[in-house]
Motif scaffolding. Structure first.
Motif, PDB file in Angstrom:
ATOM      1  N   GLU A   1     -40.832 -47.532 -54.126  1.00 33.91           N
ATOM      2  CA  GLU A   1     -39.406 -47.525 -53.868  1.00 33.91           C
ATOM      3  C   GLU A   1     -38.919 -46.087 -53.811  1.00 33.91           C
ATOM      4  N   GLU A   2     -38.042 -45.869 -52.912  1.00 39.29           N
ATOM      5  CA  GLU A   2     -37.448 -44.544 -52.777  1.00 39.29           C
ATOM      6  C   GLU A   2     -36.073 -44.542 -53.443  1.00 39.29           C
ATOM      7  N   GLU A   3     -35.920 -43.590 -54.251  1.00 37.65           N
ATOM      8  CA  GLU A   3     -34.642 -43.437 -54.934  1.00 37.65           C
ATOM      9  C   GLU A   3     -34.145 -42.012 -54.751  1.00 37.65           C
ATOM     10  N   GLY A   4     -32.952 -41.919 -54.498  1.00 37.39           N
ATOM     11  CA  GLY A   4     -32.319 -40.606 -54.350  1.00 37.39           C
ATOM     12  C   GLY A   4     -31.422 -40.306 -55.541  1.00 37.39           C
ATOM     13  N   ILE A   5     -31.554 -39.157 -56.028  1.00 47.04           N
ATOM     14  CA  ILE A   5     -30.743 -38.716 -57.174  1.00 47.04           C
ATOM     15  C   ILE A   5     -29.838 -37.589 -56.699  1.00 47.04           C
ATOM     16  N   GLN A   6     -28.619 -37.823 -56.838  1.00 45.94           N
ATOM     17  CA  GLN A   6     -27.649 -36.788 -56.461  1.00 45.94           C
ATOM     18  C   GLN A   6     -27.435 -35.861 -57.650  1.00 45.94           C
ATOM     19  N   PHE A   7     -27.812 -34.642 -57.409  1.00 45.42           N
ATOM     20  CA  PHE A   7     -27.683 -33.646 -58.470  1.00 45.42           C
ATOM     21  C   PHE A   7     -26.573 -32.674 -58.093  1.00 45.42           C
ATOM     22  N   SER A   8     -25.593 -32.662 -58.884  1.00 45.60           N
ATOM     23  CA  SER A   8     -24.494 -31.720 -58.645  1.00 45.60           C
ATOM     24  C   SER A   8     -24.272 -30.948 -59.931  1.00 45.60           C
ATOM     25  N   PRO A   9     -24.532 -29.681 -59.906  1.00 45.73           N
ATOM     26  CA  PRO A   9     -24.354 -28.887 -61.143  1.00 45.73           C
ATOM     27  C   PRO A   9     -22.887 -28.820 -61.522  1.00 45.73           C
TER      28      PRO A   9
END
Length: 764
Positions: free
Chosen positions: A613-621
């Motif tokens: 499964e592909e999961e995207g993690i949005q990383f915003s500092p």
């Protein structure tokens, strides 16, 4: 060799110090925390205050903690007045009648000692147990600023303004909660609220009144920005201004409102002013009052648009109350559903006081909304009835009683994994079916306390719809269930359930069956010993004077409570036998035999594909903007820069040359006038040069010495004329053609008539 004295002293110094004596007495007395918990538990039991009073008078170790619990909450100020000496009161046994004389400072010593224990006090004007004349005396004669310095919660129920003013003597900085119940419209209520808000910093505020809230209610309480609990039960509590003020409280955790008798549109109006600049000014917006037609008398299309969008489900919700954890709502189920729809906070406790019986469709919608919005946070649900709905319960206790038929379906509850407490206490909707129990067990697997209308009554011939076997899914499915209160038709269990180990729950400790029916006490006891082998409390209604009492069932439950402990002991002993080791047995004679034990094998392949499964993690500092203000420190200094000036006087004396020339002419006749002869050319040249120098000097000094030189010249000329006249008359000498004294002015003067140079101005 004998040991020296020094070694003996060292040996004595190495001896272990003596241990302090251990405190004597039971462990419960030595542990202050355990003792306080025990005292609090005793105080919560029926007749607990009487028991604590006896403990305080019996044992010294129990005195202080027992007095703390007894004086922590007072339902009147009569006990405080009773602490005064008896000779000050009109009647010692009735302190509420007032004082016969004013108390002095030494009479307050007992009150000062006990006032440190009081945390909560209540005053009810309608109780008429306290004389109004007591309050002025307490206010005038008190030896300290605050009578109850440790008071934290104040409940004040009044009907008149004079009774409201008596509350001011109990307002102190440590007060955290004020519960104000006003029975009528008071003219100076605004003044009291302003004074209360200026003198306290509250965490809880309750206002209950049949009259409307003051117009400036939010302005009067604007200073109370640390409120964690707000209870508003009065007309006008759903105004948009009140909603804006309540939503602006940053620490709000508990909100209680009354929605009885209001329309769904009025409930939505509570959230109208929560979002500023929402675009309602445009004609196309939902909340706009502009129809888009230029007309002097426009029609209000706001409610029509909201109603249309509400029917289609396109009405945008207004999020609010992000930090809210507990909410208590009273009113119709439809209004409660409208209010809950606008909440976006993570509710933990939900307390609903509904009109019983509720509309079936509205109740199902509310159940689905609760499970959809708060499935991951909700821990307790409590459902009760409004006072108007409890009237049917009073009628049922008379001869005109009718059997309950209303049902409160629980089949729409689902996915409440965090729910720990579920309580329902309604007078009409008391009928539950096995499907409700199964749905509750599936929706709340971690529930610990379940109460399903334990006060319900089923008069003959109508019996409860739930049997004891129908409770097995709830007992076996909820492994943390410790308290169960329900009215059922109890009977013996089937052989399948008695042989099933999963039907037994070790966590179930308390059962409350209320007015449940019981058929066979022995079979019920056997089944309960299997369902709850660790049961500690079995409760049922056995008072003959209680409405709904049926003697047959009460005696059966009494028999069950007597048999059940013995059966539990039998089961415990049977379980202990299983844990004992088996005795050693004699082994029989054996012989060796060979067996072909070649296993039969088969080869087969398994396709093992890894599912990815592909999961995207949005990383915003998280960025933090910091500004540094750099200001140069300057100072002002003044310097005296006045130049030094010196005055120097220079004496300038021009060098003058006096030349005298004698010209004598022989006269033929002394009586004739002498006629001068012509002078030599040298004399004329010298005279011209002197005249030029004189003219130059005059030109430079003319503005300064014109006047003085003119006077001197006139004086010089008069002297010369006088001198010539005297010489002509007295001494007939040889005629003198002329005698000149050459100076700075070109005049013939003597030395005494010269002008001093100190008077002349000198140009620097």
């Amino acid at each position: 060799m004998a040991p020296s004295k020094r070694s003996n002293k060292a040996a004595k110094g190495q001896q272990t110090p003596k241990q302090p004596p251990k405190p004597k007495g039971p462990a419960i007395v030595r542990d202050a925390v355990a003792l306080s918990k025990l005292i609090e538990a005793i105080g919560e039991t029926p007749g607990g205050k009487r028991s604590l009073s006896r403990l305080a008078r019996t044992c010294k170790a129990f005195t202080e903690p027992a007095l703390d619990v007894l004086w922590r909450e007072l339902d009147s100020i009569v006990p405080i007045v009773g602490l005064f000496p008896g000779h000050l009161l009109k009647k010692t046994r009735r302190p509420g009648l007032g004082f016969s004389q004013a108390p002095k400072d030494e009479d307050w010593q007992t009150i000062i000692n006990y006032s440190q224990r009081i945390r909560k006090i209540t005053y009810d004007e309608n109780a008429s147990n306290v004389s109004p004349a007591i309050f002025p005396i307490l206010d005038e004669c008190r030896p300290m600023l605050y009578i109850l310095p440790q008071l934290q919660e104040l409940t004040w129920k009044v009907e008149t303004h004079a009774a409201l003013e008596r509350c001011t003597i109990f307002l102190n900085p440590s007060l955290q909660s004020i519960n104000l119940e006003v029975g009528a419209k008071l003219p100076k209520l605004n003044d009291f609220l302003a004074d209360m808000s200026s003198r306290t910093k509250l965490k809880g505020f309750t206002f209950v009144s049949p009259t409307s809230l003051p117009d400036s209610f939010t302005e009067l309480l604007i200073r109370q920005d640390a409120l964690e609990k707000v209870v508003l039960v009065a007309p006008g509590a759903l105004a948009p201004g009140i909603g804006r003020w309540v939503a602006s409280l940053p620490e709000l955790k508990h909100l209680q409102l009354d929605l009885t008798g209001r329309s769904p549109i009025a409930v939505e109006g509570f959230f109208d002013e929560l979002r500023l600049r929402s675009g309602d000014a445009t004609p196309s917006s939902v909340g706009s009052r502009d129809s888009g037609v230029f007309s002097g008398e426009e029609f209000d299309f706001t409610e029509i648009r909201k109603s249309a969008l509400r029917l289609t489900g396109d009405l945008p919700p207004k999020g609010s109350f992000v930090s809210l954890k507990k909410i208590s709502l009273t009113g119709e189920v439809a209004n409660i559903a409208v209010f809950v729809k606008h909440l976006e906070s993570d509710l933990v406790h939900l307390d609903l006081c509904i009109e019983d019986p509720p509309d079936k469709a509205d109740w199902q919608d509310l159940c689905e909304m609760i499970c959809d919005r708060f499935d991951t946070t909700l821990q307790s649900i409590r459902i009760t009835a409004t006072p108007s709905s409890k009237f049917a319960d009073l009628v049922r206790s008379t001869s005109r009683a009718e059997p309950p038929t209303a049902r409160l379906s629980l089949e729409k509850f689902a996915g409440l994994r965090k729910l720990l407490r579920f309580e329902v206490d309604l007078p009409e909707s008391v009928v539950f079916y096995p499907n409700d129990i199964k749905a509750l067990a599936k929706a709340c697997p971690n529930v610990e306390i379940v109460r399903l209308c334990p006060l319900a009554r089923f008069p003959l011939p109508h019996s409860p719809k739930i049997t004891l076997e129908d409770l097995v899914p709830l007992i076996s499915g909820c492994r943390r269930l410790n308290t169960l209160a329900v009215v059922c038709n109890a009977g013996g269990g089937s052989e399948k359930l008695l042989n099933s180990q999963h039907a037994s729950s070790k966590s179930l400790l308390r059962l409350h069956f209320g007015h449940s029916w019981a058929n066979d006490p022995l079979q019920i006891s056997i089944f309960l010993s299997h369902l709850a082998p660790g049961l500690e409390l079995l409760k049922f209604f056995q008072e003959k004077t209680r409405p709904g009492y049926i003697e047959t069932h009460a005696k059966a439950w009494q028999t069950v409570s007597e048999i059940l402990p013995h059966l539990q002991k039998v089961r415990e002993s049977e379980k202990s036998f299983i844990e004992l080791p088996l005795p050693e047995l004699e082994l029989p004679d054996t012989c060796d035999k060979g067996i072909d034990a070649t296993p039969q094998t088969r080869s087969f392949g398994v396709s093992a594909q890894v599912q990815t499964e592909e999961e995207g993690i949005q990383f915003s500092p998280e960025l933090v903007s910091c500004g540094v203000e750099a200001m140069i420190e300057t100072c002002e200094m003044s310097i005296d820069a006045t130049p030094q000036v010196q005055e120097i006087a220079i004496e300038a004396k021009p060098v003058t040359v006096s030349t005298a020339v004698s010209a004598m002419v022989q006269a033929e006749d002394p009586f004739h006038k002498a006629t001068p002869t012509s002078l030599p050319p040298t004399v004329y040249i010298i005279s011209s040069l002197l005249s030029f120098l004189t003219f130059a000097y005059r030109f430079t000094t003319f503005p300064f010495a014109y006047t003085s030189r003119l006077v001197q010249l006139l004086l010089g000329r008069s002297k010369i004329e006088n001198r010539q006249t005297q010489e002509t008359v007295e001494q007939p000498k040889s005629p003198v053609v002329g005698e000149f004294l050459v100076n700075g002015h070109g005049s013939t003067l003597e030395d005494d008539d010269s002008i001093p140079l100190e008077t002349l101005p000198v140009r620097q």
